[in-house]
Design an enzyme around this catalytic site. Structure first.
Site, mmCIF file in Angstrom:
data_model
loop_
_atom_site.group_PDB
_atom_site.id
_atom_site.type_symbol
_atom_site.label_atom_id
_atom_site.label_comp_id
_atom_site.label_asym_id
_atom_site.label_seq_id
_atom_site.Cartn_x
_atom_site.Cartn_y
_atom_site.Cartn_z
ATOM 1 N N THR A 1 43.510 41.891 41.455
ATOM 2 C CA THR A 1 42.094 41.673 41.140
ATOM 3 C C THR A 1 41.879 40.241 40.677
ATOM 4 O O THR A 1 42.560 39.758 39.779
ATOM 5 C CB THR A 1 41.632 42.687 40.069
ATOM 6 O OG1 THR A 1 41.790 43.993 40.611
ATOM 7 C CG2 THR A 1 40.168 42.478 39.690
ATOM 8 N N HIS B 1 32.995 43.777 41.377
ATOM 9 C CA HIS B 1 33.515 44.589 40.273
ATOM 10 C C HIS B 1 32.466 45.637 39.847
ATOM 11 O O HIS B 1 32.327 45.965 38.675
ATOM 12 C CB HIS B 1 33.878 43.675 39.090
ATOM 13 C CG HIS B 1 35.103 44.110 38.330
ATOM 14 N ND1 HIS B 1 36.313 43.484 38.445
ATOM 15 C CD2 HIS B 1 35.297 45.100 37.424
ATOM 16 C CE1 HIS B 1 37.199 44.062 37.638
ATOM 17 N NE2 HIS B 1 36.610 45.054 37.011
ATOM 18 N N LYS C 1 41.281 41.578 45.644
ATOM 19 C CA LYS C 1 40.029 42.281 45.305
ATOM 20 C C LYS C 1 39.123 41.389 44.465
ATOM 21 O O LYS C 1 39.585 40.775 43.499
ATOM 22 C CB LYS C 1 40.376 43.545 44.522
ATOM 23 C CG LYS C 1 39.193 44.314 43.973
ATOM 24 C CD LYS C 1 39.646 45.647 43.390
ATOM 25 C CE LYS C 1 38.480 46.462 42.866
ATOM 26 N NZ LYS C 1 38.011 46.023 41.562
ATOM 27 N N TYR D 1 46.434 43.094 37.191
ATOM 28 C CA TYR D 1 45.810 41.935 36.562
ATOM 29 C C TYR D 1 46.952 41.004 36.175
ATOM 30 O O TYR D 1 47.922 41.453 35.562
ATOM 31 C CB TYR D 1 45.056 42.332 35.289
ATOM 32 C CG TYR D 1 43.722 42.989 35.518
ATOM 33 C CD1 TYR D 1 42.712 42.367 36.239
ATOM 34 C CD2 TYR D 1 43.446 44.246 34.967
ATOM 35 C CE1 TYR D 1 41.474 42.968 36.420
ATOM 36 C CE2 TYR D 1 42.206 44.849 35.135
ATOM 37 C CZ TYR D 1 41.236 44.204 35.864
ATOM 38 O OH TYR D 1 40.005 44.798 36.035
ATOM 39 N N SER E 1 44.889 51.608 38.110
ATOM 40 C CA SER E 1 44.572 50.349 37.418
ATOM 41 C C SER E 1 45.701 49.948 36.463
ATOM 42 O O SER E 1 46.344 50.808 35.859
ATOM 43 C CB SER E 1 43.281 50.538 36.613
ATOM 44 O OG SER E 1 43.119 49.512 35.671
#
Ligand SMILES: Cc1cc2nc3c(=O)[nH]c(=O)nc-3n(C[C@H](O)[C@H](O)[C@H](O)COP(=O)(O)O)c2cc1C
Length: 382
Positions: A156, A276, A252, A130, A107
Site C-alpha cells: 500500500t 483508500h 495499491k 505497510y 492487512s
C-alpha cells in the site's frame, strides 16, 4: 424481519449490531468526505447500456487475477482492525473467500496474525504490507508472508501521512483515547458484539506482537504504530520490496496515470486504482473517474484492479467496462462480517455474483473477460 436482498441491508444490520465507534470507523472517510462521496456518486452517475434479443443463456462471470482463478472478478480488500468487527474476523473472511473462490487480503494492521489465518485456511491468501520506519521489521513481515505461503504481496502506497477522520476522534476511537459516557452506554446496547469480541482471544494487532511495546491499551498502541509509518517512502522502497519478494507484487493506492506508469516500470504485476476508500487525501478524484486514463497509460503491462465505492454487481460491471480486470471490496465485506460473521461475508459475495450475472444478461453480455466501454450507455472514450 425483512429478508436481506442487498449489501445495504447488511450494512443496516451491521449498524444495529456493533458499537457506533466501530461502525463509523468503517463507514466514514477523511476530512469533509468529498472523495468518499465522489466514489459513490461517480459510480452511480454511470449508466449501463441495455441490449435486447442477444442470446445470453450461457454466461461466464469467472476470470483470473494474477494467474489465479476467481469465481467472480472481486477480491477482499485489506482492512485494519477487522477482528474487532467480529471475533476472528480475518479468519472468517478468509474462510468465506476461500470457499467462494476469491482472494482474501490480510492487512498488516489485522487483529488475527498472518500465522493465525494461515493455520485456519487451506488455500493461500494475499498479504498487504505497510513499509514501516523499522525496515528490519518490515522485512520480517515479508518473510512471514512468504513462510505462510502467500502468493501475492499487496504493497500500500497511499499512507505517507494519516488522513484525519473526524468521527474517529469524536468517537474516542482515535488517539488520544477517550472512553466517553456515550461510548460506554452505546456498547451496553450491543451485548452480542461485547460477548463475541470482548471475550474473544484476539484483541490487538496480531502481526505486530513482539515488536510493539507491551502493556499499552489499543488506542495507545495505535498511536505508537501510527508513528512507525514512514513519510520518507519512495519508489526506492518499492524496488527494495520487489527485490525481496519473489511472488506477485500488487501496488495499491494508484490514482494518477504517471504513477501507474512508474508502478509498471517497477515490476508491479498489478495495481489497485484506489483512494483508500476516501480515507486519505480528501478531494482526490473518485477511483472510477481516473480508471480510463490509467488503463490507457499502462495498457496490458500490468493488471488493473479498482476499489472505492463498490457495493453492487452493477458497480463491478461499470469498473470492468472502464478497464479494470476486477474490483476489491472494503466496506461491503466488513458490513457482511459485522452483520453475520462468515455467513455474512458469503452473502455479500453471493449478492455481488447474482447482481453481476443478471446485469450482464440484461446488458446483452456473456463474459466478464470481454466487457468493453461499449457496455456503458455513454462510453467514456480515453
Ligand atoms: C475500516 C477500513 C480499514 C482499512 N484498512 C486498510 C489497511 O489496513 N490497509 C490498506 O491497504 N487499506 C485499508 N483500507 C482501504 C481498503 O483496502 C480499500 O482500499 C477501501 O476500503 C475501498 O473502498 P470501499 O470501502 O468503498 O470498498 C481500509 C478501509 C476500511 C474501510
Amino acid at each position: 424481519m425483512a429478508p436481506v436482498t442487498n449489501i445495504a441491508d447488511l450494512r443496516d444490520i451491521a449498524r444495529r449490531r456493533i458499537p457506533r465507534a466501530m461502525f463509523e470507523y468503517a463507514q466514514r472517510g477523511s476530512y469533509d468526505e468529498r472523495t468518499l462521496a465522489a466514489n459513490y456518486a461517480e459510480l452511480d452517475a454511470l449508466r449501463l447500456r441495455q441490449r435486447v434479443m442477444v442470446d445470453v443463456s450461457k454466461r461466464n462471470v469467472a476470470t483470473t487475477f494474477l494467474g489465479q482463478d476467481v469465481t467472480i472478478p472481486v477480491g477482499i480488500a485489506p482492512t485494519g482492525l477487522t477482528g474487532l468487527f467480529h471475533a476472528d474476523g480475518e479468519i472468517l473472511g478468509a474462510r468465506a473467500a476461500q470457499a467462494f473462490g476469491v482472494p482474501f487480503t490480510l492487512s498488516t494492521m489485522s487483529i488475527c496474525s498472518i500465522e493465525d489465518v494461515a493455520g485456519a485456511v487451506d488455500k493461500p491468501f494475499w498479504f498487504q504490507l505497510y513499509v514501516m520506519r523499522d525496515r528490519a521489521f518490515t522485512q520480517s513481515l515479508v518473510e512471514r508472508a512468504r513462510a505462510a505461503g502467500c502468493p501475492v504481496l499487496v504493497l500500500t502506497l497511499d499512507l505517507a501521512a494519516h488522513g484525519q477522520r473526524h468521527r474517529d476522534i469524536k468517537n474516542g476511537l482515535s488517539v488520544p483515547p477517550r472512553l466517553t459516557l456515550a461510548n460506554a452506554l452505546d456498547i451496553a446496547t450491543k451485548p452480542g458484539w461485547a460477548l463475541n469480541v470482548l471475550r474473544g482471544q484476539r484483541r490487538s494487532f496480531g502481526n505486530l506482537q513482539g515488536w510493539m511495546p507491551a502493556g499499552k491499551n489499543l488506542n495507545a498502541m495505535a498511536q505508537w504504530v501510527a508513528q512507525q509509518f514512514d513519510p520518507s517512502l519512495s519508489w526506492k522502497d518499492v524496488a527494495w520490496i520487489r527485490s525481496l519478494w519473489p511472488g506477485k507484487l500488487v501496488l495499491k493506492g494508484i490514482l494518477d496515470p504517471e504513477d501507474a506508469r512508474i508502478a509498471a516500470d517497477h515490476g508491479a504485476d498489478a495495481i489497485v486504482v484506489s483512494n483508500h476508500g476516501g480515507r486519505q487525501l480528501d478531494s482526490a478524484p473518485a477511483s472510477i473517474s481516473v480508471l480510463p486514463e490509467i488503463a490507457s497509460a499502462v495498457g496490458s503491462r500490468t493488471e488493473i484492479l479498482l476499489d472505492g465505492g463498490i457495493r453492487t454487481g452493477q458497480d463491478v460491471l461499470k469498473a470492468l467496462a472502464l478497464g479494470a480486470r476486477g474490483c476489491l471490496i472494503g466496506r461491503s465485506w466488513l458490513y457482511g462480517l459485522a452483520a453475520g460473521g462468515q455467513g455474512g461475508v458469503t452473502q455479500v459475495l453471493e449478492i455481488l455474483r447474482k447482481e453481476l450475472d443478471t446485469s450482464m444478461a440484461l446488458a446483452g453480455l456473456t463474459d466478464v473477460r470481454s466487457v468493453t466501454p461499449a457496455a456503458l450507455h455513454t462510453p467514456r472514450r480515453v
